[in-house]
Design a protein around this motif. Sequence first.
Motif, mmCIF file in Angstrom:
data_model
loop_
_atom_site.group_PDB
_atom_site.id
_atom_site.type_symbol
_atom_site.label_atom_id
_atom_site.label_comp_id
_atom_site.label_asym_id
_atom_site.label_seq_id
_atom_site.Cartn_x
_atom_site.Cartn_y
_atom_site.Cartn_z
ATOM 1 N N ASP A 24 0.864 -1.176 0.000
ATOM 2 C CA ASP A 24 0.000 0.000 0.000
ATOM 3 C C ASP A 24 0.901 1.227 0.000
ATOM 4 O OD1 ASP A 24 -2.148 -1.715 0.146
ATOM 5 O OD2 ASP A 24 -2.337 -1.574 2.317
ATOM 6 N N VAL A 25 0.677 2.108 -0.969
ATOM 7 C CA VAL A 25 1.564 3.255 -1.162
ATOM 8 C C VAL A 25 0.779 4.542 -0.940
ATOM 9 C CG1 VAL A 25 3.188 4.392 -2.707
ATOM 10 C CG2 VAL A 25 2.857 1.914 -2.863
ATOM 11 N N TYR A 26 1.241 5.338 0.013
ATOM 12 C CA TYR A 26 0.598 6.609 0.354
ATOM 13 C C TYR A 26 1.445 7.758 -0.191
ATOM 14 C CZ TYR A 26 -2.264 3.771 3.460
ATOM 15 O OH TYR A 26 -3.135 2.824 3.949
ATOM 16 N N PHE A 27 0.794 8.671 -0.909
ATOM 17 C CA PHE A 27 1.475 9.820 -1.505
ATOM 18 C C PHE A 27 1.276 11.031 -0.596
ATOM 19 C CE2 PHE A 27 0.632 6.802 -4.745
ATOM 20 C CZ PHE A 27 1.589 6.964 -5.733
ATOM 21 N N ILE A 28 2.379 11.670 -0.222
ATOM 22 C CA ILE A 28 2.338 12.764 0.755
ATOM 23 C C ILE A 28 2.888 14.054 0.131
ATOM 24 C CG2 ILE A 28 3.012 13.502 3.080
ATOM 25 C CD1 ILE A 28 1.419 10.870 3.084
ATOM 26 N N ASP A 29 2.058 15.108 0.112
ATOM 27 C CA ASP A 29 2.479 16.444 -0.337
ATOM 28 C C ASP A 29 3.098 16.438 -1.737
ATOM 29 O OD1 ASP A 29 1.650 17.719 2.015
ATOM 30 O OD2 ASP A 29 3.545 17.246 3.019
ATOM 31 N N ASN A 30 2.768 15.430 -2.543
ATOM 32 C CA ASN A 30 3.345 15.303 -3.890
ATOM 33 C C ASN A 30 4.876 15.308 -3.877
ATOM 34 O OD1 ASN A 30 0.821 15.226 -5.308
ATOM 35 N ND2 ASN A 30 0.626 17.420 -4.892
ATOM 36 N N LYS A 31 5.455 14.930 -2.722
ATOM 37 C CA LYS A 31 6.920 14.910 -2.583
ATOM 38 C C LYS A 31 7.434 13.576 -2.061
ATOM 39 C CE LYS A 31 9.094 18.178 -0.381
ATOM 40 N NZ LYS A 31 9.333 19.203 0.665
ATOM 41 N N TYR A 32 6.618 12.918 -1.244
ATOM 42 C CA TYR A 32 7.082 11.707 -0.557
ATOM 43 C C TYR A 32 6.146 10.521 -0.823
ATOM 44 C CZ TYR A 32 9.556 15.323 2.062
ATOM 45 O OH TYR A 32 10.320 16.411 2.404
ATOM 46 N N LEU A 33 6.725 9.336 -0.689
ATOM 47 C CA LEU A 33 5.947 8.095 -0.730
ATOM 48 C C LEU A 33 6.114 7.380 0.600
ATOM 49 C CD1 LEU A 33 6.781 6.301 -4.115
ATOM 50 C CD2 LEU A 33 4.703 7.525 -3.525
ATOM 51 N N VAL A 34 5.032 6.826 1.100
ATOM 52 C CA VAL A 34 5.080 5.916 2.246
ATOM 53 C C VAL A 34 4.675 4.553 1.728
ATOM 54 C CG1 VAL A 34 4.056 5.324 4.468
ATOM 55 C CG2 VAL A 34 4.539 7.724 3.923
ATOM 56 N N MET A 35 5.608 3.606 1.735
ATOM 57 C CA MET A 35 5.333 2.286 1.201
ATOM 58 C C MET A 35 5.207 1.289 2.348
ATOM 59 S SD MET A 35 7.401 0.210 -1.768
ATOM 60 C CE MET A 35 7.159 1.468 -3.017
ATOM 61 N N VAL A 36 4.010 0.748 2.520
ATOM 62 C CA VAL A 36 3.760 -0.254 3.550
ATOM 63 C C VAL A 36 3.817 -1.634 2.889
ATOM 64 C CG1 VAL A 36 2.162 -1.095 5.300
ATOM 65 C CG2 VAL A 36 2.255 1.362 4.775
ATOM 66 N N ALA A 37 4.770 -2.447 3.328
ATOM 67 C CA ALA A 37 4.888 -3.807 2.799
ATOM 68 C C ALA A 37 3.929 -4.694 3.587
ATOM 69 C CB ALA A 37 6.328 -4.300 2.937
ATOM 70 N N SER A 38 2.788 -4.994 3.000
ATOM 71 C CA SER A 38 1.786 -5.810 3.684
ATOM 72 C C SER A 38 2.234 -7.275 3.669
ATOM 73 C CB SER A 38 0.428 -5.675 2.986
ATOM 74 O OG SER A 38 0.403 -6.491 1.826
#
Length: 317
Positions: A24-38
């Motif tokens: 699951d990949v969360y896009f933050i402020d169009n600058k960062y990615l948060v990648m959760v390895a499920s």
Amino acid sequence: MKALTKTDFNFKGQTKVYHGKVRDVYFIDNKYLVMVASDRISAFDVILPEGIPYKGQVLNQIAALFLDETADIVPNWKIATPDPMVTVGRLCKPFPVEMIIRGYLTGSSWRTYKSGKREICGVPIPDGMKEHQRFEKPIITPTTKADEGHDEDISREEIIRQGLISEEDYKQIEEITYKLFQRGSEIAAKHGLILVDTKYEFGKIGDQIYLMDEIHTPDSSRYFIADQYEECFEKGLPVKQLSKEFVREWLMANGFQGQEGQQVPEMTPEIVNSISERYIELYEKVTGKKFEKANASDDILQRIEKNIADCLEGINN
């Protein structure tokens, strides 16, 4: 420990979320990615019905380690790993192609070869090769990146002709791919392994090429046990692999290859546990480190959410 198969967070600055096959990949402020390895697991482009405990942690921690150990070859997207199952990094503009590099004729390349084809992605393969045989020089067999369905094989020439990647950029990522594979092979050899094949994804921030996504994990790579390879190959015996191939083989043996009308075989607790143990074994063999299981008594979702929020706050401050 229960497997983590779903997240649905809402972080400060979040612009969108992408739920992939296993991450699951969360896009933050169009600058960062948060990648959760499920702990989801996929094979033949199908998400299997049961999650695999600790699989996400294994993949995330192997990838983080290898991103650090190859950062001198090419910059990568990683900024931090605030949780055993999470990497936070830079948002890059991805190239629409995955770079698959193969040192041996095995897996899907062998299945293609066995069907009579003597060319993969425009790369000629000589007659008379055997399964698991080493190529004289590693070959690059790119695929397109499909949002849904199957990735498609594509040649270097087609990539450039279609304008998917400029010739200049392609030459760069081709060179980087060879260097990363060489480094991965050297590290694997120290742990008694052979890096057989793997895939890399690249993107850009401005004019700078970055390595993205995971690297040298069991989901993206295949390893042989080095001291068993020669004897098994010479005698035509099965070569012991450390990869996700054992999951595909179990599915095929039970009549499933992702084709229409086929049913995923029952994933009993014993099967799930054995897959989990294989992932942990691979972590320890690939890294040479003891696997430390994340605290199973925690509320996993709560832990991950707090660790990500604290990390994002630190980056923005």
